[in-house]
Design a protein around this motif. Structure first.
Motif, PDB file in Angstrom:
ATOM      1  N   GLU A 240       0.832  -1.200   0.000  1.00 33.21           N
ATOM      2  CA  GLU A 240       0.000   0.000   0.000  1.00 33.21           C
ATOM      3  C   GLU A 240       0.872   1.258   0.000  1.00 33.21           C
ATOM      4  N   ARG A 241       1.945   1.234   0.803  1.00 34.79           N
ATOM      5  CA  ARG A 241       2.829   2.393   0.887  1.00 34.79           C
ATOM      6  C   ARG A 241       3.512   2.657  -0.457  1.00 34.79           C
ATOM      7  N   MET A 242       3.901   1.607  -1.150  1.00 29.39           N
ATOM      8  CA  MET A 242       4.557   1.767  -2.442  1.00 29.39           C
ATOM      9  C   MET A 242       3.603   2.360  -3.479  1.00 29.39           C
ATOM     10  N   VAL A 243       2.343   1.915  -3.433  1.00 28.77           N
ATOM     11  CA  VAL A 243       1.347   2.486  -4.348  1.00 28.77           C
ATOM     12  C   VAL A 243       1.190   3.983  -4.069  1.00 28.77           C
ATOM     13  N   GLN A 244       1.089   4.337  -2.773  1.00 27.08           N
ATOM     14  CA  GLN A 244       0.937   5.740  -2.403  1.00 27.08           C
ATOM     15  C   GLN A 244       2.176   6.547  -2.795  1.00 27.08           C
ATOM     16  N   GLN A 245       3.376   5.969  -2.582  1.00 28.01           N
ATOM     17  CA  GLN A 245       4.620   6.676  -2.917  1.00 28.01           C
ATOM     18  C   GLN A 245       4.718   6.912  -4.420  1.00 28.01           C
ATOM     19  N   GLN A 246       4.338   5.910  -5.198  1.00 32.27           N
ATOM     20  CA  GLN A 246       4.403   6.064  -6.646  1.00 32.27           C
ATOM     21  C   GLN A 246       3.415   7.118  -7.117  1.00 32.27           C
ATOM     22  N   ALA A 247       2.209   7.139  -6.499  1.00 29.66           N
ATOM     23  CA  ALA A 247       1.211   8.139  -6.874  1.00 29.66           C
ATOM     24  C   ALA A 247       1.708   9.544  -6.534  1.00 29.66           C
ATOM     25  N   ALA A 248       2.346   9.685  -5.333  1.00 32.88           N
ATOM     26  CA  ALA A 248       2.876  10.992  -4.934  1.00 32.88           C
ATOM     27  C   ALA A 248       3.992  11.431  -5.882  1.00 32.88           C
ATOM     28  N   PHE A 249       4.853  10.472  -6.289  1.00 34.17           N
ATOM     29  CA  PHE A 249       5.927  10.789  -7.228  1.00 34.17           C
ATOM     30  C   PHE A 249       5.354  11.279  -8.570  1.00 34.17           C
ATOM     31  N   GLU A 250       4.326  10.586  -9.049  1.00 27.71           N
ATOM     32  CA  GLU A 250       3.736  10.982 -10.335  1.00 27.71           C
ATOM     33  C   GLU A 250       3.070  12.353 -10.248  1.00 27.71           C
ATOM     34  N   ARG A 251       2.407  12.631  -9.104  1.00 26.88           N
ATOM     35  CA  ARG A 251       1.805  13.959  -8.926  1.00 26.88           C
ATOM     36  C   ARG A 251       2.880  15.031  -8.911  1.00 26.88           C
ATOM     37  N   GLN A 252       3.999  14.746  -8.232  1.00 27.71           N
ATOM     38  CA  GLN A 252       5.080  15.724  -8.193  1.00 27.71           C
ATOM     39  C   GLN A 252       5.681  15.949  -9.581  1.00 27.71           C
ATOM     40  N   GLN A 253       5.825  14.881 -10.349  1.00 22.79           N
ATOM     41  CA  GLN A 253       6.347  15.037 -11.706  1.00 22.79           C
ATOM     42  C   GLN A 253       5.429  15.924 -12.549  1.00 22.79           C
ATOM     43  N   ASP A 254       4.108  15.764 -12.380  1.00 23.43           N
ATOM     44  CA  ASP A 254       3.161  16.628 -13.095  1.00 23.43           C
ATOM     45  C   ASP A 254       3.355  18.088 -12.668  1.00 23.43           C
ATOM     46  N   ARG A 255       3.533  18.307 -11.361  1.00 26.65           N
ATOM     47  CA  ARG A 255       3.726  19.652 -10.833  1.00 26.65           C
ATOM     48  C   ARG A 255       5.020  20.264 -11.383  1.00 26.65           C
ATOM     49  N   ARG A 288      12.597  16.616  -3.821  1.00 25.76           N
ATOM     50  CA  ARG A 288      12.229  15.680  -4.884  1.00 25.76           C
ATOM     51  C   ARG A 288      11.978  14.282  -4.328  1.00 25.76           C
ATOM     52  N   LEU A 289      10.865  13.710  -4.712  1.00 28.69           N
ATOM     53  CA  LEU A 289      10.546  12.331  -4.356  1.00 28.69           C
ATOM     54  C   LEU A 289      11.199  11.390  -5.348  1.00 28.69           C
ATOM     55  N   ALA A 290      11.636  10.252  -4.831  1.00 29.62           N
ATOM     56  CA  ALA A 290      12.248   9.241  -5.704  1.00 29.62           C
ATOM     57  C   ALA A 290      11.161   8.331  -6.258  1.00 29.62           C
ATOM     58  N   PRO A 291      11.346   7.841  -7.472  1.00 28.01           N
ATOM     59  CA  PRO A 291      10.396   6.855  -7.991  1.00 28.01           C
ATOM     60  C   PRO A 291      10.525   5.556  -7.201  1.00 28.01           C
ATOM     61  N   VAL A 292       9.463   4.746  -7.228  1.00 29.03           N
ATOM     62  CA  VAL A 292       9.501   3.465  -6.535  1.00 29.03           C
ATOM     63  C   VAL A 292      10.332   2.495  -7.362  1.00 29.03           C
ATOM     64  N   LEU A 293      11.465   2.088  -6.805  1.00 33.92           N
ATOM     65  CA  LEU A 293      12.343   1.136  -7.479  1.00 33.92           C
ATOM     66  C   LEU A 293      12.390  -0.130  -6.648  1.00 33.92           C
ATOM     67  N   THR A 294      12.060  -1.251  -7.213  1.00 31.49           N
ATOM     68  CA  THR A 294      12.117  -2.518  -6.497  1.00 31.49           C
ATOM     69  C   THR A 294      13.103  -3.431  -7.197  1.00 31.49           C
ATOM     70  N   SER A 295      13.766  -4.254  -6.384  1.00 28.39           N
ATOM     71  CA  SER A 295      14.707  -5.209  -6.973  1.00 28.39           C
ATOM     72  C   SER A 295      13.936  -6.207  -7.823  1.00 28.39           C
ATOM     73  N   ALA A 296      14.558  -6.582  -8.936  1.00 26.76           N
ATOM     74  CA  ALA A 296      13.879  -7.488  -9.859  1.00 26.76           C
ATOM     75  C   ALA A 296      13.575  -8.808  -9.167  1.00 26.76           C
ATOM     76  N   ASP A 297      12.344  -9.298  -9.325  1.00 28.56           N
ATOM     77  CA  ASP A 297      11.977 -10.576  -8.744  1.00 28.56           C
ATOM     78  C   ASP A 297      12.718 -11.698  -9.438  1.00 28.56           C
ATOM     79  N   PHE A 298      13.110 -12.677  -8.648  1.00 26.50           N
ATOM     80  CA  PHE A 298      13.800 -13.842  -9.183  1.00 26.50           C
ATOM     81  C   PHE A 298      12.777 -14.913  -9.498  1.00 26.50           C
ATOM     82  N   SER A 299      12.867 -15.512 -10.651  1.00 23.62           N
ATOM     83  CA  SER A 299      11.956 -16.595 -11.009  1.00 23.62           C
ATOM     84  C   SER A 299      12.675 -17.579 -11.919  1.00 23.62           C
TER      85      SER A 299
END
Length: 652
Positions: A240-255, A288-299
């Protein structure tokens, strides 16, 4: 409490903590999670004061006793119980005081030393140490065996018992379950739930973290984030936090885009210069907010088997064990007269206490051990993929991953080119120069991934997996679970990872009392079976005590002096365990009543005829009853183990 404020910690050129902050309250049970290499063990070293912060503040009460599992293998002929006793720092300090007082002849100091020994509960310390050892899977005849007579995994259990023996205010456990089987893990879980100090655990076992911890610290990119909840709750909240962080980052980029467009458009116009300049300052002040970066999932996935023989294996009168110590000596048999068949598509979990023969059975199926007797018949086209509990059983320490794959490819796939093998290893995170790095220098997780890569390349139709998750992080464990669920062949799995067993296995075989039999139930039923088995042991102990402290079948021979000494020992033991037996009997009377009340409450709630207020009240009572049952069952186990340990230690 423990407090970190803007802590910076470096290991060489690597920044492990970068302005990290966290607050932990006394008595909290905390899971420390993060990807491999994030710096969790370095943070433990800071908490244990083996490292100092480069910047920032780290505060921990000076008077707190700390306990952690030493990672070196002990080399000593000291007995196991005495080795574990030395983990009780308060007891050791009291013994040192007594030795000094005896040497000085100071009566006052001698009295103070005896008070210190009493405060340290010296009278029952050996019993407490042996309870820990037996809970972690040691047999009665091993309690005083020399430490250096045990293998590496068992010595790590001794180090764990030694850490648990310490009356700690802060306990730091780094992967404590790696060398435990399921029985010992369940025992450790219940012990840690009762631990009253502050507990911080690094573990890749989801169910273990969920059961023990109530706070989660996530270490990522040098920062610490605190979540109120166990690992499953952390996953939900972090998503949930990552979704919110990504949304905040995108809003800031628009601004930012909007402000930049205004500046570009009007900065040359005198009438708008002031407004443009104010927007330039706004951009400069903006954090500046950082974009949400996650380590690549291993499969990964297992290749489709070339064939699926049915049955895969047929075992007729098979006994498993080891050759005798001498060339002509009788073999040592551990599991006898196995009459089982492994069919195509079966997914079998192998359960049983440590030492019952699970690994011996799997080694026999894999062909690394010859059957002591009986016949193992393989289906036509059978291809076995074997993951050994000790990875180095199938790896060569001085060779790199690429050398392993080249040798394997010559055996099962002669046409493979080196670049093809490099690309294949890249799927398992062996890239660049890592493909030539000596296996001996790889981490436990990297060795495990190499064994998995070798299994996948062999294209097996029967997987024999003996503790495959010991060194795997949570992402890799989830990848393994997904790959096994997609695998079309048969799986036989020994593991203490309950999440993996639940997700993969459709049936269970139980190794017990020198044989193998189907277990009719799931893992919850198995844990209940363990509870019932311990109750039966306690019943036998009570019956023995009622017969004068010795089992009815015990021999009553010996000299008059020996019988008198035995009688005195039984009398003293009965006196010690009488209050324990009374508490045990009280619990056994209360549990059926509480269980009946729980059933009644559940039935009332299921009827759907209660008002909202009644539902709330009944729900609260149901939770309270459930918590009380859990607490009493844990106490029942503790008492049973204590009685059993005291009786066995006395040789009765």
């Amino acid at each position: 409490m423990i407090q970190l404020k803007n802590v910076v910690l470096r290991r060489g050129t690597k920044v492990v903590l970068d302005g990290a902050s966290a607050l932990l309250q006394p008595g909290e049970k905390v899971g420390l999670v993060g990807r491999n290499g994030a710096g969790k063990s370095s943070l433990f070293a800071l908490l244990a004061e083996r490292l100092q912060a480069d910047q920032g503040e780290f505060e921990c009460p000076k008077h707190w006793r700390r306990a952690e599992v030493a990672q070196h293998m002990p080399e000593t002929s000291q007995g196991a119980t005495d080795f574990v006793l030395e983990g009780d720092t308060r007891l050791m300090a009291a013994r040192a005081l007594l030795a000094q007082a005896d040497a000085s002849g100071d009566g006052h100091a001698l009295a103070e030393a005896h008070v210190a020994l009493s405060d340290a509960q010296a009278f029952d310390a050996p019993s407490r140490a042996q309870t820990l050892l037996m809970g972690l899977g040691f047999r009665v005849d091993q309690l005083d065996a020399p430490v250096n007579s045990f293998s590496g995994g068992w010595r790590m259990r001794l180090q764990l018992a030694r850490a648990l023996m310490c009356p700690a205010d802060l306990m730091l456990l780094d992967e404590p379950t790696n060398h435990l089987d399921l029985d010992a893990l369940v025992w450790l879980e219940s012990w840690l739930k009762r631990f009253e100090g502050t507990l911080i655990i690094i573990s890749h076992d989801r169910e273990f973290l969920d059961a023990v911890t109530r706070v989660t610290l996530h270490l990522d990119e040098g920062k610490l984030a605190r979540y109120g909840g166990n690992y499953s709750a952390f996953e939900t909240m972090r998503a949930e936090r990552m979704v919110q962080q990504q949304a905040a980052f995108e809003r800031q980029q628009d601004r930012i885009t909007h402000l930049q467009k205004f500046i570009d458009r009007f900065k040359a116009k005198a009438s708008k210069a002031k407004q443009a300049q104010s927007r330039v300052k706004a951009l400069e002040r903006m954090e500046r907010l950082a974009p949400v970066l996650t380590s690549a999932d291993f499969s990964f996935e297992f290749r489709e088997p070339a064939s699926l023989p049915n049955p895969m294996l047929a075992l007729s009168g098979v006994s498993c064990g080891y050759p005798g110590a001498e060339p002509q000596a009788e073999p040592i048999t551990i599991v006898r007269n196995i009459q089982r068949t492994v069919l195509a598509g079966q997914r079998i979990g192998i359960l049983g206490a440590n030492g019952q023969g699970k690994s011996t059975f799997v080694k026999t199926l894999a062909g690394t051990l010859e059957p002591v007797s009986g016949t193992v018949t393989q289906g036509k086209g059978l291809s076995i993929g074997y993951f050994a509990q000790q990875e180095l059983d199938v790896l060569r320490p001085q060779e790199g991953p690429l050398a392993h794959m080249i040798r394997l490819a010559k055996a099962v796939s002669p046409q493979a080119r080196e670049q093809e093998l490099r690309d294949f290893l890249g799927q398992f995170r062996f890239v660049g120069d890592m493909v030539n790095q000596a296996v001996d220098s790889l981490s436990g997780g990297e060795k495990a991934r190499l064994v998995l890569a070798m299994l996948v390349w062999q294209r097996p139709n029967l997987l024999l997996l003996d503790e495959p998750t010991n060194h795997l992080d949570l992402n890799t464990r989830e990848a393994l679970s997904m790959a096994l669920n997609e695998f079309e062949g048969s799986v036989m799995l020994v593991s203490h990872d309950r999440a993996l067993l639940r997700e993969v296995c459709d049936e269970f075989w139980l190794v017990t009392k020198g044989g193998i039999e189907p277990f009719d139930g799931d893992l919850d039923d198995y844990q209940q079976w363990l509870l019932d088995t311990n109750r039966e042991v306690a019943k036998q102990l009570r019956e023995a005590a009622q017969n004068g402290g010795a089992p009815a079948a015990a021999a009553q021979g010996g000299s008059r002096e020996e019988r008198k000494a035995q009688a005195q020992l039984r009398a003293r033991l009965n006196e010690e365990i009488r209050p324990l037996r009374k508490e045990l009997e009280r619990i056994e009377k209360e549990l059926p009543l509480l269980t009946q009340e729980r059933s009644t409450l559940e039935a009332a709630l299921a009827e759907g005829s209660l008002t909202a207020a009644q539902i709330a009240e009944q729900g609260r009572r149901l939770k309270a009853v459930g918590d009380q049952i859990d607490s009493l069952e844990l106490r029942w186990l503790e008492l049973s183990e204590d009685i059993q340990t005291r009786t066995q230690a006395a040789g009765l």
